[in-house]
Design a protein around this motif. Structure first.
Motif, PDB file in Angstrom:
ATOM      1  N   VAL A   4     -25.805  61.712 -46.588  1.00  0.00           N
ATOM      2  CA  VAL A   4     -27.228  61.688 -46.943  1.00  0.00           C
ATOM      3  C   VAL A   4     -27.544  60.450 -47.776  1.00  0.00           C
ATOM      4  O   VAL A   4     -28.604  59.828 -47.608  1.00  0.00           O
ATOM      5  CB  VAL A   4     -27.624  62.979 -47.695  1.00  0.00           C
ATOM      6  CG1 VAL A   4     -28.999  62.855 -48.335  1.00  0.00           C
ATOM      7  CG2 VAL A   4     -27.579  64.167 -46.753  1.00  0.00           C
ATOM      8  N   ALA A  61     -21.251  66.165 -45.318  1.00  0.00           N
ATOM      9  CA  ALA A  61     -22.586  65.933 -44.774  1.00  0.00           C
ATOM     10  C   ALA A  61     -23.508  65.374 -45.854  1.00  0.00           C
ATOM     11  O   ALA A  61     -24.301  64.460 -45.602  1.00  0.00           O
ATOM     12  CB  ALA A  61     -23.166  67.220 -44.211  1.00  0.00           C
ATOM     13  N   ARG A  62     -23.390  65.918 -47.054  1.00  0.00           N
ATOM     14  CA  ARG A  62     -24.240  65.432 -48.143  1.00  0.00           C
ATOM     15  C   ARG A  62     -23.838  64.033 -48.579  1.00  0.00           C
ATOM     16  O   ARG A  62     -24.663  63.283 -49.086  1.00  0.00           O
ATOM     17  CB  ARG A  62     -24.201  66.392 -49.316  1.00  0.00           C
ATOM     18  CG  ARG A  62     -24.968  67.658 -49.000  1.00  0.00           C
ATOM     19  CD  ARG A  62     -25.218  68.474 -50.209  1.00  0.00           C
ATOM     20  NE  ARG A  62     -26.042  69.616 -49.839  1.00  0.00           N
ATOM     21  CZ  ARG A  62     -26.240  70.652 -50.604  1.00  0.00           C
ATOM     22  NH1 ARG A  62     -25.675  70.714 -51.788  1.00  0.00           N
ATOM     23  NH2 ARG A  62     -27.007  71.629 -50.205  1.00  0.00           N
ATOM     24  N   THR A 119     -28.805  69.898 -45.136  1.00  0.00           N
ATOM     25  CA  THR A 119     -27.371  69.844 -44.877  1.00  0.00           C
ATOM     26  C   THR A 119     -26.627  70.742 -45.838  1.00  0.00           C
ATOM     27  O   THR A 119     -27.126  71.135 -46.895  1.00  0.00           O
ATOM     28  CB  THR A 119     -26.832  68.407 -45.025  1.00  0.00           C
ATOM     29  OG1 THR A 119     -27.057  67.965 -46.353  1.00  0.00           O
ATOM     30  CG2 THR A 119     -27.468  67.465 -44.031  1.00  0.00           C
ATOM     31  N   SER A 120     -25.405  71.059 -45.461  1.00  0.00           N
ATOM     32  CA  SER A 120     -24.539  71.822 -46.353  1.00  0.00           C
ATOM     33  C   SER A 120     -23.143  71.224 -46.277  1.00  0.00           C
ATOM     34  O   SER A 120     -22.747  70.656 -45.271  1.00  0.00           O
ATOM     35  CB  SER A 120     -24.518  73.306 -45.973  1.00  0.00           C
ATOM     36  OG  SER A 120     -24.013  73.459 -44.656  1.00  0.00           O
ATOM     37  N   GLY A 126     -32.590  65.581 -47.177  1.00  0.00           N
ATOM     38  CA  GLY A 126     -31.242  65.628 -46.614  1.00  0.00           C
ATOM     39  C   GLY A 126     -30.363  66.673 -47.267  1.00  0.00           C
ATOM     40  O   GLY A 126     -29.572  67.340 -46.588  1.00  0.00           O
TER      41      GLY A 126
END
Length: 183
Positions: A77, A73-74, A68-69, A64
């Protein structure tokens, strides 16, 4: 002496003879088993379930963070990794349950009908000990008694366990000759 049995009972070597569940992480062992069962991860040792859970969470979180960036978003995760690792572990634990069958603990009743070896100098109506082997090969020193005075029941002789007296917490024995008739 015995595992929690007043006056003797079953002594060292009889695995599970005290009636408790195993202490090696099997289903029903310890206070974590209820949590694992509630999550659908029971039936295998806790170390197996937790190891799978951690490994899958690590892999999903690693994948994840690579895919993702950005912080928002993280942040998601972490939640996805927890849910995915739980679901994946549930799927993987199901077939593994067959590899870890739940052991039925040895009970005192399992010794009735078995041959034992007298370990005390004599056995009377209120004194005596014998060594008996369980089906799994473990041995236990148990309290034994006779109904009638049996002068020949001394150390080294074999006896047949024919009953268990729960009130007195001892087995009733009778002399037994293991040689075949006519030998």
């Amino acid at each position: 002496m015995a595992h929690g049995a007043p006056g003797g009972g079953i002594a060292h070597g009889a695995h599970g003879a005290h009636g408790g569940d195993g202490a090696h992480g099997e289903k029903g062992a310890g206070h974590h088993a209820g949590v694992l069962d509630a999550l659908g991860l029971g039936g295998v040792p806790a170390t197996v379930a937790v190891s799978l859970l951690v490994a899958l969470a690590w892999f999903v979180s690693l994948a994840g963070t690579v895919l993702t960036s950005g912080a928002p978003a993280r942040g998601g995760v972490f939640a996805v990794a927890l849910v995915a690792s739980w679901a994946g572990t549930r799927v993987l634990v199901r077939p593994l349950r067959r590899l870890f069958p739940e052991d039925r603990p040895i009970t005192r009743g399992d010794f009735v009908g078995r041959v034992c070896v007298i370990r005390t100098g004599r056995v009377t109506a209120d004194f005596g000990q014998a060594e008996v082997s369980a089906e799994d090969g473990s041995t236990a020193t148990v309290q034994v008694r006779v109904l009638d005075a049996e002068p020949g029941l001394t150390a080294g002789r074999t006896a047949l366990i024919f009953d268990y007296d729960a009130d007195g917490e001892h087995f009733l024995v009778a002399p037994f000759d293991p040689s075949p008739p006519g030998a």
